[in-house]
Design an enzyme around this catalytic site. Sequence first.
Site, PDB file in Angstrom:
ATOM      1  N   LYS A   1      81.692  21.335  26.327  1.00 50.50           N
ATOM      2  CA  LYS A   1      81.095  22.544  26.919  1.00 50.50           C
ATOM      3  C   LYS A   1      81.316  23.808  26.070  1.00 50.50           C
ATOM      4  O   LYS A   1      80.379  24.557  25.801  1.00 50.50           O
ATOM      5  CB  LYS A   1      81.703  22.759  28.310  1.00 50.50           C
ATOM      6  CG  LYS A   1      81.068  23.867  29.108  1.00 50.50           C
ATOM      7  CD  LYS A   1      79.927  23.328  29.894  1.00 50.50           C
ATOM      8  CE  LYS A   1      79.270  24.350  30.776  1.00 50.50           C
ATOM      9  NZ  LYS A   1      78.201  23.727  31.571  1.00 50.50           N
TER      10      LYS A   1
ATOM     11  N   HIS B   1     103.394  15.892  23.475  1.00 50.31           N
ATOM     12  CA  HIS B   1     101.936  16.087  23.488  1.00 50.31           C
ATOM     13  C   HIS B   1     101.565  17.363  22.741  1.00 50.31           C
ATOM     14  O   HIS B   1     101.734  18.453  23.267  1.00 50.31           O
ATOM     15  CB  HIS B   1     101.424  16.147  24.928  1.00 50.31           C
ATOM     16  CG  HIS B   1     101.487  14.812  25.597  1.00 50.31           C
ATOM     17  ND1 HIS B   1     100.456  13.908  25.525  1.00 50.31           N
ATOM     18  CD2 HIS B   1     102.468  14.210  26.293  1.00 50.31           C
ATOM     19  CE1 HIS B   1     100.800  12.801  26.155  1.00 50.31           C
ATOM     20  NE2 HIS B   1     102.012  12.960  26.638  1.00 50.31           N
TER      21      HIS B   1
ATOM     22  N   GLU C   1      98.645  18.398  22.151  1.00 47.85           N
ATOM     23  CA  GLU C   1      97.338  18.906  22.569  1.00 47.85           C
ATOM     24  C   GLU C   1      97.402  19.874  23.748  1.00 47.85           C
ATOM     25  O   GLU C   1      96.428  20.534  24.049  1.00 47.85           O
ATOM     26  CB  GLU C   1      96.405  17.727  22.911  1.00 47.85           C
ATOM     27  CG  GLU C   1      96.771  16.898  24.137  1.00 47.85           C
ATOM     28  CD  GLU C   1      97.844  15.827  23.872  1.00 47.85           C
ATOM     29  OE1 GLU C   1      98.520  15.905  22.837  1.00 47.85           O
ATOM     30  OE2 GLU C   1      98.011  14.944  24.728  1.00 47.85           O
TER      31      GLU C   1
ATOM     32  N   SER D   1      67.048  24.894  33.907  1.00 49.98           N
ATOM     33  CA  SER D   1      67.652  25.287  35.179  1.00 49.98           C
ATOM     34  C   SER D   1      68.219  26.700  35.121  1.00 49.98           C
ATOM     35  O   SER D   1      68.580  27.268  36.134  1.00 49.98           O
ATOM     36  CB  SER D   1      68.785  24.314  35.509  1.00 49.98           C
ATOM     37  OG  SER D   1      69.867  24.542  34.614  1.00 49.98           O
ATOM     38  N   GLY D   2      68.325  27.241  33.908  1.00 50.98           N
ATOM     39  CA  GLY D   2      68.986  28.547  33.789  1.00 50.98           C
ATOM     40  C   GLY D   2      70.447  28.383  33.422  1.00 50.98           C
ATOM     41  O   GLY D   2      71.113  29.337  33.045  1.00 50.98           O
ATOM     42  N   GLY D   3      70.958  27.160  33.513  1.00 48.12           N
ATOM     43  CA  GLY D   3      72.340  26.898  33.122  1.00 48.12           C
ATOM     44  C   GLY D   3      72.457  26.804  31.611  1.00 48.12           C
ATOM     45  O   GLY D   3      71.444  26.662  30.912  1.00 48.12           O
ATOM     46  N   VAL D   4      73.701  26.842  31.125  1.00 46.38           N
ATOM     47  CA  VAL D   4      73.882  26.922  29.676  1.00 46.38           C
ATOM     48  C   VAL D   4      73.469  25.616  28.978  1.00 46.38           C
ATOM     49  O   VAL D   4      72.872  25.649  27.903  1.00 46.38           O
ATOM     50  CB  VAL D   4      75.332  27.368  29.327  1.00 46.38           C
ATOM     51  CG1 VAL D   4      76.352  26.375  29.809  1.00 46.38           C
ATOM     52  CG2 VAL D   4      75.496  27.591  27.839  1.00 46.38           C
ATOM     53  N   ASP D   5      73.707  24.473  29.599  1.00 43.79           N
ATOM     54  CA  ASP D   5      73.421  23.206  28.922  1.00 43.79           C
ATOM     55  C   ASP D   5      71.925  23.014  28.671  1.00 43.79           C
ATOM     56  O   ASP D   5      71.499  22.754  27.543  1.00 43.79           O
ATOM     57  CB  ASP D   5      73.950  22.008  29.729  1.00 43.79           C
ATOM     58  CG  ASP D   5      75.420  22.159  30.060  1.00 43.79           C
ATOM     59  OD1 ASP D   5      76.083  22.980  29.404  1.00 43.79           O
ATOM     60  OD2 ASP D   5      75.894  21.479  30.982  1.00 43.79           O
ATOM     61  N   SER D   6      71.131  23.144  29.742  1.00 46.46           N
ATOM     62  CA  SER D   6      69.698  22.919  29.531  1.00 46.46           C
ATOM     63  C   SER D   6      69.116  24.021  28.647  1.00 46.46           C
ATOM     64  O   SER D   6      68.186  23.782  27.872  1.00 46.46           O
ATOM     65  CB  SER D   6      68.942  22.806  30.862  1.00 46.46           C
ATOM     66  OG  SER D   6      68.961  24.020  31.568  1.00 46.46           O
ATOM     67  N   SER D   7      69.675  25.221  28.731  1.00 45.64           N
ATOM     68  CA  SER D   7      69.151  26.321  27.909  1.00 45.64           C
ATOM     69  C   SER D   7      69.390  26.067  26.425  1.00 45.64           C
ATOM     70  O   SER D   7      68.493  26.233  25.598  1.00 45.64           O
ATOM     71  CB  SER D   7      69.818  27.644  28.285  1.00 45.64           C
ATOM     72  OG  SER D   7      69.546  27.958  29.617  1.00 45.64           O
TER      73      SER D   7
ATOM     74  N   CYS E   1     102.810   9.791  22.021  1.00 40.45           N
ATOM     75  CA  CYS E   1     103.393   9.257  23.255  1.00 40.45           C
ATOM     76  C   CYS E   1     103.255   7.727  23.284  1.00 40.45           C
ATOM     77  O   CYS E   1     103.850   7.044  22.472  1.00 40.45           O
ATOM     78  CB  CYS E   1     102.761   9.934  24.469  1.00 40.45           C
ATOM     79  SG  CYS E   1     103.681   9.651  25.993  1.00 40.45           S
ATOM     80  N   TYR E   2     102.421   7.181  24.169  1.00 34.54           N
ATOM     81  CA  TYR E   2     102.250   5.729  24.211  1.00 34.54           C
ATOM     82  C   TYR E   2     101.865   5.196  22.825  1.00 34.54           C
ATOM     83  O   TYR E   2     102.342   4.144  22.383  1.00 34.54           O
ATOM     84  CB  TYR E   2     101.157   5.362  25.219  1.00 34.54           C
ATOM     85  CG  TYR E   2     100.906   3.874  25.338  1.00 34.54           C
ATOM     86  CD1 TYR E   2     101.623   3.101  26.234  1.00 34.54           C
ATOM     87  CD2 TYR E   2      99.948   3.243  24.532  1.00 34.54           C
ATOM     88  CE1 TYR E   2     101.400   1.731  26.326  1.00 34.54           C
ATOM     89  CE2 TYR E   2      99.726   1.879  24.610  1.00 34.54           C
ATOM     90  CZ  TYR E   2     100.449   1.132  25.513  1.00 34.54           C
ATOM     91  OH  TYR E   2     100.229  -0.213  25.602  1.00 34.54           O
TER      92      TYR E   2
ATOM     93  N   GLY F   1      99.133   7.152  27.135  1.00 36.18           N
ATOM     94  CA  GLY F   1      98.563   6.297  28.170  1.00 36.18           C
ATOM     95  C   GLY F   1      99.588   6.094  29.259  1.00 36.18           C
ATOM     96  O   GLY F   1     100.788   6.289  29.033  1.00 36.18           O
TER      97      GLY F   1
END
Length: 538
Positions: A393, A196, A198, A250-256, A109-110, A82
Site C-alpha cells: 500500500k 526481529h 523488522e 472508486s476514488g480510492g488510491v488503489d484503483s486511481s 528467529c525460527y 515462525g
Amino acid sequence: MSGTSEAPVGDAAIEAGVAGGAAADSPLIAQEVLVLDFGGQYSQLIARRVRECGVYSELLPSDISVDALREREPAGIILSGGPASVYADDAPELRSELLELGVPVLGICYGMQAMALKLGGRVESAEIGEFGRSNLHVREHGKLLRDLPDEQQCWMSHRDTVYEPPPGFTALAASDESPVAAFENVERGLYGIQFHPEVVHTPYGTDVLKRFLYDVCGADGRWSPASVIDEQIAKIRAQVGEGKVICGLSGGVDSSVAALLVHKAVGDQLTCVFVDHGMMRKNEAEQVVSVFRDHFEVPLIHVDASEVFLSRLASVTDPEEKRKTIGDQFIRTFEDEAGKIDAKFLVQGTLYSDVIESGAGHGTAVIKSHHNVGGLPEDMDFELVEPLRWLFKDEVRAVGAELGMPERLVWRQPFPGPGLAIRIVGGEVNEERLDIVREADAILQDEIRKAGLYRELWQSFCVLPVVRSVGVQGDERSYAYPIVIRAVTSDDAMTADWARLPYDLLETVSKRLINEIRGVNRVTLDISSKPPATIEWE
Ligand code: XMP
C-alpha cells in the site's frame, strides 16, 4: 558454503557482479532478496523493510522448490520467523540445499534456529521464553553487526534458543535470555539473528538488515516503488496491444493509481467507469471527476446512479442484505456501461498484500470476499490487468505521488465499497440519514486534518445508529440521532486499535457535530479494538 557450490557469495559476489534474476511474472528487477515464509507474523513486514532499504523483495513459501529459487538468482535469501518449535513434528523444514545455493542466507528467529539445528549447532527449548523487549549485548561485531553499538535494544519472540552456534560459526551477540542471539559464517555466507530486525522496537534493526543486504549480498539499494513505473507501463502495453481497457474507478488510491498507470501506458484505449452510488463522502464524487477527467484527461464515464441505489435500499435494514443489494446494483450498472465499450481488459487495483493473503502467490489473487462488495464478480469475461500486484500500500501511494496525483487522493484513508450505507446502522438508508452522516464525516475529517492526525490514522469516520435520544438544545427539548466517532490505527485492517484522539479534538468535533448538524444531539466515541469488534459497524 558447501564444497560443491561454486557460486560466489558476499564480497566475492559483488566482485563477480552477481545480479539476481526474476520469475517470469515478477517485476524485472536487477537484484532481489527473497523472504521465505516459515509462518511468522512479521514475514510480510520483513519484505516491506527490505524494500524500504531499496532492495526489491518478495515473500515466498518456505517449501518453494530449490530449482525455482535457483532460477530467480536472488542476491540473498532471508528465512523468516515462525510459530513452530524446530522440534515439533510438523515444523516446516529448512532444506540443506537452500544453504548450499551459494547465495547468502540470513535466518531470523525460527530461521536462525532451523539453520543452527541443520548445521550442527545446539538448539533447545528454554524454560523461560523471551517475548517483547530485550537487550542485545554485542561481543563481536563481525560483518553483520559492524559499527553497531555494543549494547542495544531488540525485540524477541521465541522459546527455542540457540545455545551453541554450528561449527565454523562465530557467535556475535547474546541477549538477556539467549546465549547466542546472533551468529555468522562469513565464508559460507550464512547469518542468523534471534531478534526481529523488522519491527520498530529493534531500533538498529534496519541497520542490521542493511549490513546483510549491502555488505553481504552486495545489493545496491537503488530499487524504489517509482522505479516500477516504466517497467509496468511496458508490461501493460505488451499485454493490451491495441485492445480496449476498462477500469472501475472508486476514488480510492488503489484503483486511481492503477488507472493512471494504465492511462500512461495506453492512453485513450482506457475508459474509466465511475459508478456513483450516491453514498460517497462529501465532495468526493466531484473530486474524482475533476482529477481524472479535467486534470489527467482520462476518458471517464461518470454514472450518477444514486436514485436507483437508494430506491433499491428502501426498507433494507439487514447488513448482509444491504451489502448484497449494493453489490448487485453496482455490477448491473457497471455491466451496462462496460457493454457499451466492448473492452477486452479490466484493470484491477489488486495489491501485493491481497496476493499474499489469498495464498495465491504467483497465481491470480482472490480478493477477500467482503472486499468484493462494491467490487466486480470474478466471472466477468475480461482479462485482468493488475499493475499493482507487486506493491504494498505505501508503495502504491509513492507511485501515485510520482505520477502527480494530488496529495489528498494519494493519502486518502480506505473507504468501503458500499460507502456510507454501511455506516447507517439499524434502520433503512435514506437521503436524510445519508446527508447527516456525510456532513458528520466531513466535520470529523476537517478537524482531524487540522490536528495533523489524518495520515496517522488508518481510518476515521462517523457512524449513525438509527436510534434517537432526548436532549435539550436552547430552551427546547430535542429528540435526535447520536453520532459515533470511530477512529482506528492499523497496519493492514486485519487488526486495529482504537485511536487515542486528544480530548480537546474530541470536544471540538462533538460541539461542531451537534451545533452544525440538525438532527444530531449526542456524540459518542467507539473504543473497541478489532478483534473482537470490526472497523466498520456493518
Ligand atoms: P472491517 O469492518 O471488516 O473492515 O474491520 C476492514 C477494512 O475493510 C474495509 N471494508 C471494505 N472495503 N468493500 C471494501 O472495499 C467493502 O465492502 C468493505 N467492507 C469493509 C473497511 O473500511 C476497513 O478498512
